[in-house]
Design a protein around this motif. Structure first.
Motif, short mmCIF file in Angstrom:
data_model
loop_
_atom_site.label_atom_id
_atom_site.label_comp_id
_atom_site.label_asym_id
_atom_site.label_seq_id
_atom_site.Cartn_x
_atom_site.Cartn_y
_atom_site.Cartn_z
N LEU A 182 -27.96 -17.06 0.87
CA LEU A 182 -28.48 -16.96 -0.30
C LEU A 182 -30.28 -16.60 0.04
CD1 LEU A 182 -27.15 -20.00 -2.22
CD2 LEU A 182 -26.68 -17.65 -2.65
N LEU A 183 -30.60 -17.06 1.06
CA LEU A 183 -32.01 -16.83 1.31
C LEU A 183 -32.07 -15.17 1.84
CD1 LEU A 183 -33.16 -19.69 3.47
CD2 LEU A 183 -34.24 -18.86 1.55
N ARG A 184 -30.97 -14.72 2.45
CA ARG A 184 -30.96 -13.31 2.78
C ARG A 184 -31.05 -12.50 1.52
NH1 ARG A 184 -26.34 -11.52 6.79
NH2 ARG A 184 -27.48 -13.27 8.27
N ALA A 185 -29.88 -12.80 0.62
CA ALA A 185 -29.65 -12.15 -0.59
C ALA A 185 -31.14 -11.86 -1.43
CB ALA A 185 -28.69 -12.87 -1.26
N ILE A 186 -31.92 -13.15 -1.58
CA ILE A 186 -33.06 -12.87 -2.11
C ILE A 186 -33.86 -12.01 -1.51
CG2 ILE A 186 -35.20 -14.43 -2.98
CD1 ILE A 186 -33.26 -16.64 -2.85
N LYS A 205 -12.65 -6.17 -1.99
CA LYS A 205 -13.14 -5.92 -0.92
C LYS A 205 -13.52 -7.06 -0.22
CE LYS A 205 -17.06 -3.54 1.34
NZ LYS A 205 -18.30 -2.86 1.09
N TYR A 206 -14.02 -8.02 -0.86
CA TYR A 206 -14.21 -9.29 -0.25
C TYR A 206 -13.31 -10.60 -0.45
CZ TYR A 206 -18.64 -7.07 0.88
OH TYR A 206 -19.72 -5.97 1.18
N LYS A 207 -12.25 -9.91 -1.02
CA LYS A 207 -11.23 -11.11 -1.02
C LYS A 207 -11.75 -12.28 -1.98
CE LYS A 207 -8.57 -9.79 2.95
NZ LYS A 207 -9.26 -8.63 3.19
N ILE A 208 -12.11 -11.89 -3.14
CA ILE A 208 -12.91 -13.07 -3.90
C ILE A 208 -11.47 -13.60 -4.74
CG2 ILE A 208 -14.51 -13.73 -5.55
CD1 ILE A 208 -16.26 -11.35 -4.67
N GLU A 209 -11.40 -14.92 -4.56
CA GLU A 209 -10.65 -15.45 -5.47
C GLU A 209 -11.00 -16.59 -6.47
OE1 GLU A 209 -7.52 -16.84 -2.45
OE2 GLU A 209 -7.13 -14.77 -2.02
N SER A 210 -11.90 -17.30 -5.94
CA SER A 210 -12.50 -18.42 -6.84
C SER A 210 -13.30 -17.71 -7.98
CB SER A 210 -13.87 -18.77 -5.88
OG SER A 210 -14.65 -19.70 -6.61
N GLU A 211 -12.61 -18.53 -9.16
CA GLU A 211 -13.17 -17.96 -10.54
C GLU A 211 -14.65 -18.37 -10.56
OE1 GLU A 211 -12.54 -19.45 -15.26
OE2 GLU A 211 -10.91 -19.69 -13.41
N LYS A 223 -26.62 -4.61 -0.42
CA LYS A 223 -26.77 -5.39 0.56
C LYS A 223 -27.01 -7.00 0.08
CE LYS A 223 -28.10 -2.70 4.54
NZ LYS A 223 -29.01 -2.52 5.55
N ALA A 224 -27.82 -7.28 -0.83
CA ALA A 224 -28.00 -8.53 -1.67
C ALA A 224 -27.02 -9.06 -2.05
CB ALA A 224 -29.31 -8.25 -2.53
N LYS A 225 -26.19 -8.10 -2.82
CA LYS A 225 -24.80 -8.48 -3.91
C LYS A 225 -23.93 -8.99 -2.30
CE LYS A 225 -23.89 -5.52 -6.87
NZ LYS A 225 -23.03 -5.00 -7.91
N GLU A 226 -23.87 -8.31 -1.45
CA GLU A 226 -22.92 -8.67 -0.42
C GLU A 226 -23.31 -10.12 0.24
OE1 GLU A 226 -21.66 -7.18 3.97
OE2 GLU A 226 -22.22 -5.64 2.69
N SER A 227 -24.57 -10.20 0.45
CA SER A 227 -25.01 -11.71 1.18
C SER A 227 -24.79 -12.68 0.02
CB SER A 227 -26.56 -11.49 1.42
OG SER A 227 -26.73 -10.47 2.27
N PHE A 228 -25.08 -12.23 -1.18
CA PHE A 228 -24.83 -13.16 -2.31
C PHE A 228 -23.33 -13.84 -2.26
CE2 PHE A 228 -24.04 -14.08 -6.71
CZ PHE A 228 -24.42 -15.18 -6.94
#
Length: 265
Positions: free
Chosen positions: A61-65, A13-19, A40-45
């Motif tokens: 990161l502040l938003r995720a917390i 979904k978020y095109k995460i490629e970084s290991e 929502k927290a995981k998305e912000s993270f």
């Protein structure tokens, strides 16, 4: 399993490629005590750890917390707290970094690593007591040579020379070719007035790096105490060449700051 499918869906979904980002997401999805609906927290993270814009990273990161803590669960988001603490550390905001990293506890998956950076951040913020406490807790969990060295260095900063010597000897035994460890042990011995043994280690440091002005300065003073004036004069000349604070230290050697060296990785 279910967790792996969840991670795969997020990665797509978020095109995460970084290991690195995938590893962080895996850790984040396994946090105990956090409400199930902290999507929502995981998305912000994820956005925070992926962006290269440091202001955006801080904001996400502040938003995720905040989103995690307002999601209705009893837990919190240790991985986000750690990443934000690490960001502040790398930006040299050491007091804020230490404040965040102190929130983590031994049940968190990144607790040992958080103690390492808490110790460094606290020391750089001028809190030798907090630094010492963090590194002493760390070596109970993961007694690497780096952690043992840093625990000894923090004790030196507190003025607890005897306890520091025990740890610094241990660090050097685990890394006999590391000039960081050898410098720290030589420095601790110098502070203890054991100039004969101190000279052995400081000589080795200056042989490995003749441009090490601090080591040359300490070596010169130790050699003077042993009556080895010719060698002391040579070391003193090298200290004059490479030590920026030479004139200040030479006039008031009792005001030489703590010279303990910390491993930062």
């Amino acid at each position: 399993g279910e967790n792996q499918r969840d991670i795969s869906e997020w990665a797509s979904k978020y095109k995460i490629e970084s290991e690195h980002a995938l590893q962080l997401l895996s850790t984040a999805s396994l946090i105990g005590g956090v409400a199930d609906d902290f999507t929502k927290a995981k998305e912000s993270f994820v956005k925070g750890v992926q962006t290269r814009d440091l202001k955006l990273r801080e904001s996400f990161l502040l938003r995720a917390i905040q989103e995690c803590e307002s999601s209705g669960g009893a837990g919190y988001f240790p991985q986000a707290i750690f990443e934000l603490g690490l960001l502040y550390f790398r930006q040299a905001d050491f007091a804020e970094s230490a404040k965040l990293l102190k929130r983590l506890d031994r049940d968190d998956p990144i607790y040992a690593e958080s103690l390492f950076y808490l110790g460094l951040a606290a020391y750089k913020a001028g809190d030798a007591n907090e630094a010492s406490s963090a590194f002493e807790r760390l070596i109970e969990l993961a007694p690497s040579a780096e952690a043992v060295n840093n625990a000894g260095a923090a004790l030196l900063a507190k003025g607890e020379n005897e306890k520091a010597l025990q740890l610094l000897r241990r660090a050097l035994a685990n890394g006999p070719n590391d000039t960081f460890y050898r410098f720290n042990l030589g420095y601790a011995l110098w502070r203890a007035g054991n100039f004969a043994e101190s000279v052995q280690h400081l000589r080795a440091v200056t042989q490995a790096d003749p441009r090490d002005g601090e080591a040359q300065f300490l070596l010169a003073k130790a050699l003077e105490q042993l009556g080895l004036q010719t060698e002391a004069a040579r070391a003193d000349n090298e200290a004059k060449r490479y030590l920026t604070n030479y004139a200040k230290w030479a006039v008031a050697p009792d005001r030489v700051p703590t010279l303990a060296r910390f491993k930062e990785e």
